[in-house]
Enzyme design. Structure first.
Site, PDB file in Angstrom:
ATOM      1  N   CYS A 126       0.779  -1.215   0.000  1.00 53.42           N
ATOM      2  CA  CYS A 126       0.000   0.000   0.000  1.00 53.42           C
ATOM      3  C   CYS A 126       0.816   1.273   0.000  1.00 53.42           C
ATOM      4  O   CYS A 126       1.969   1.294   0.402  1.00 53.42           O
ATOM      5  CB  CYS A 126      -0.873   0.063   1.240  1.00 53.42           C
ATOM      6  SG  CYS A 126      -2.045  -1.258   1.346  1.00 53.42           S
ATOM      7  N   ASN A 152      -0.716   1.283   5.643  1.00 54.90           N
ATOM      8  CA  ASN A 152       0.306   0.507   4.931  1.00 54.90           C
ATOM      9  C   ASN A 152       1.014  -0.331   5.987  1.00 54.90           C
ATOM     10  O   ASN A 152       1.532   0.212   6.961  1.00 54.90           O
ATOM     11  CB  ASN A 152       1.286   1.469   4.248  1.00 54.90           C
ATOM     12  CG  ASN A 152       2.497   0.754   3.638  1.00 54.90           C
ATOM     13  OD1 ASN A 152       3.576   1.330   3.543  1.00 54.90           O
ATOM     14  ND2 ASN A 152       2.335  -0.478   3.227  1.00 54.90           N
ATOM     15  N   GLY A 153       1.015  -1.626   5.791  1.00 56.62           N
ATOM     16  CA  GLY A 153       1.656  -2.508   6.767  1.00 56.62           C
ATOM     17  C   GLY A 153       0.748  -3.675   7.071  1.00 56.62           C
ATOM     18  O   GLY A 153      -0.221  -3.926   6.352  1.00 56.62           O
ATOM     19  N   TYR A 177      14.005  -2.280  -3.258  1.00 50.21           N
ATOM     20  CA  TYR A 177      13.042  -2.763  -4.231  1.00 50.21           C
ATOM     21  C   TYR A 177      11.788  -1.912  -4.388  1.00 50.21           C
ATOM     22  O   TYR A 177      11.401  -1.562  -5.498  1.00 50.21           O
ATOM     23  CB  TYR A 177      12.642  -4.174  -3.793  1.00 50.21           C
ATOM     24  CG  TYR A 177      11.769  -4.921  -4.758  1.00 50.21           C
ATOM     25  CD1 TYR A 177      12.322  -5.816  -5.662  1.00 50.21           C
ATOM     26  CD2 TYR A 177      10.392  -4.750  -4.756  1.00 50.21           C
ATOM     27  CE1 TYR A 177      11.528  -6.510  -6.542  1.00 50.21           C
ATOM     28  CE2 TYR A 177       9.590  -5.454  -5.644  1.00 50.21           C
ATOM     29  CZ  TYR A 177      10.157  -6.331  -6.535  1.00 50.21           C
ATOM     30  OH  TYR A 177       9.375  -7.014  -7.397  1.00 50.21           O
TER      31      TYR A 177
END
Ligand code: SF4
Length: 493
Positions: A19, A120-121, A263
């Site tokens: 996310c 996010n997570g 990445y």
């Protein structure tokens, strides 16, 4: 995971970030368009759904759709999102179903006011908290962990002021989270005490921005102020004039996801005060130092290996000026991410659809191919084959990260242990499987050195199999345990 789904930012079948989150508070103009542009800048962090929640001082407005940002919003949708403050989210699902009920931001009205949450997570104790909250009469509409945070916060808000309520929730949730939250028209940003997922603060002419990556702030012509600190709550002034900071939880060590730098993050984002592109080049230089091999030409796997290859080739040329740095694989940009390949066989063909060798840079030459990671190994194997077919005499593979040996529980769609090629194979066995002449990875210590962090301040779960959180059935790399919730530790009263 949705197999065969291609993320054109990275390589085929590679890990996917779950996310991206954003929040803005402006003085004097609607937040919807700046949020929309920010989500565009964060699209690489999630392509499954996109959403915005705003508040106009009286009520909340929300628009959440499956699909890419460009498809999820029309001009009318943006016009309907009234208010000078709001939050937004792009999502790639990991916890919860692939369905609209899990798309975000999660928006709801409680007795304690309206709440919007973008996460996010991934929490590792969401189930325990959900059970407990259900016992207290909370009804859930989705299977995701974000709704658990929303309900816990709503409950705490009945008894506490905003800052104390957030602190209390932070003491109860365990796992990784970077959150943007709307409580009525107030926008908040929270980063988990380990700082596992990124979140930063930016300033624009008429307000402030919170975003997963600074590239979103650049898109708004803003300035990066700084990263949100691990365990910090940032509260944006609703009129866009500033922000307040509260250090709510402090830990001796952080657990930044090293993979963000390798990445996930955009190369043009700044994280931990360093441009991600430069970090990747530094990792490439280190890779040459640690594991360099003399060949005629060095080339990146596009686009994921590019920055690494440029650093690697630069360092190689300092030792031997005749080494060529070339683009040897041409990418077909029109293989869209909606290209769904139903079978494994067809999925393997995707590499050929997507990449074509430039014969003149490959034919008759020994080649070093640089990428950022090897996940399943299928792609690497096909790339090596592609280069041999184009006339390469030798193909050496160099990877700008350590071998990935274990899955991620912190919200990265990494593949299962069984799917990870390095989980049960030595480097030599992986080399044999991908059929390269040689294979070299970067060591964990070198990653820490280039990131200028001690190993103890990084999450290295996927390369060591030891995690910074208390996860069922897995080892930890530090003294950590889950907060006690449920029957043993009832909510107050
Ligand atoms: S396990 Fe790996 S991908 Fe997941 S948070 Fe840790 S470092 Fe990042």
């Amino acid at each position: 995971m949705v197999t065969g789904r291609d993320d054109s930012h990275h390589h085929i079948g590679g890990p996917t970030e779950k996310c991206g989150v954003v929040g803005v508070a402006l003085g004097g103009r609607d937040a919807a368009r700046p949020l929309y542009y920010s989500l565009y800048a964060l699209q690489h962090r999630g392509q499954e759904s996109a959403g915005i929640v705003t508040h106009d001082g009286f009520q909340q407005h929300s628009h959440v759709q499956m699909g890419l940002v460009g498809d999820a919003f029309g001009a009318d949708d943006l016009d309907g999102l009234k208010g000078e403050a709001g939050i937004g989210h792009v999502r790639y699902p990991t916890a919860g179903d692939v369905s609209k009920s899990c798309a975000q931001p999660f928006a709801v009205s409680f007795k304690s006011g309206s709440l919007g949450l973008a996460h996010n997570g991934n929490l590792v104790n969401a189930d325990e908290l959900r059970d407990e909250l259900e016992n207290f009469g909370h009804a859930f509409t989705s299977t995701g962990d974000t709704e658990v945070i929303a309900h816990d916060l709503a409950r705490n808000l009945l008894e506490e002021d905003l800052v104390r309520a957030v602190k209390r929730t932070m003491e109860r949730i365990h796992g990784s989270y970077a959150l943007t939250i709307m409580h009525d028209e107030t926008v908040l940003g929270v980063r988990d005490p380990e700082g596992n997922r990124p979140l930063c603060i930016g300033k624009v002419d008429d307000g402030y921005v919170l975003a997963s990556e600074s590239a979103a702030i650049d898109t708004l012509d803003g300035e990066l102020v700084r990263d949100v600190k691990p365990g910090e709550l940032v509260v944006l002034d609703p009129d866009g004039s500033g922000f307040d900071s509260y250090q709510l939880v402090e830990r001796d060590n952080t657990a930044h996801c090293f993979f963000e730098h390798i990445y996930f993050a955009r190369p043009d984002s700044v994280m931990n005060d360093t441009l991600v592109y430069e970090v990747r080049r530094g990792l490439g230089r280190k890779l040459w130092e640690e594991n360099g091999v003399d060949t005629d030409v060095v080339m990146p796997v596009p686009d994921s290996g590019r920055a690494f290859a440029s650093g690697y080739a630069e360092a190689a040329q300092e030792d031997d000026a005749t080494v060529e740095f070339a683009e040897g694989l041409m990418k077909n940009r029109y293989v869209g991410r909606t290209f769904i390949m139903p079978t494994q066989d067809e999925r393997e063909r995707a590499v050929r659809l997507k990449l074509n060798p430039i014969k003149s840079t490959v034919e008759g030459k020994s080649v070093t191919l640089i990428d950022d990671s090897i996940v399943r190994g299928t792609t690497s194997n096909q790339l090596v084959q592609l280069l041999y077919d184009a006339g390469a005499t030798e193909v050496h593979m160099r990877i700008g990260a350590p071998p990935i040996v274990a899955p991620c529980y912190m919200g990265i769609n990494m593949a299962t242990r069984e799917e990870l090629i390095a989980s049960d194979k030595s480097v030599e066995e992986v080399r044999d499987t991908i059929d390269a002449d040689s294979l070299g990875y970067l060591s964990i210590d070198s990653v820490a050195e280039v990131l200028e962090k001690s190993r103890a301040d990084l999450c290295l779960g996927c390369v060591t199999g030891e995690y910074p959180y208390d996860i069922d059935g897995e080892e930890t790399d530090r003294d950590v345990s889950r907060p006690v919730v449920g029957a043993e530790a009832p909510l107050s009263d």
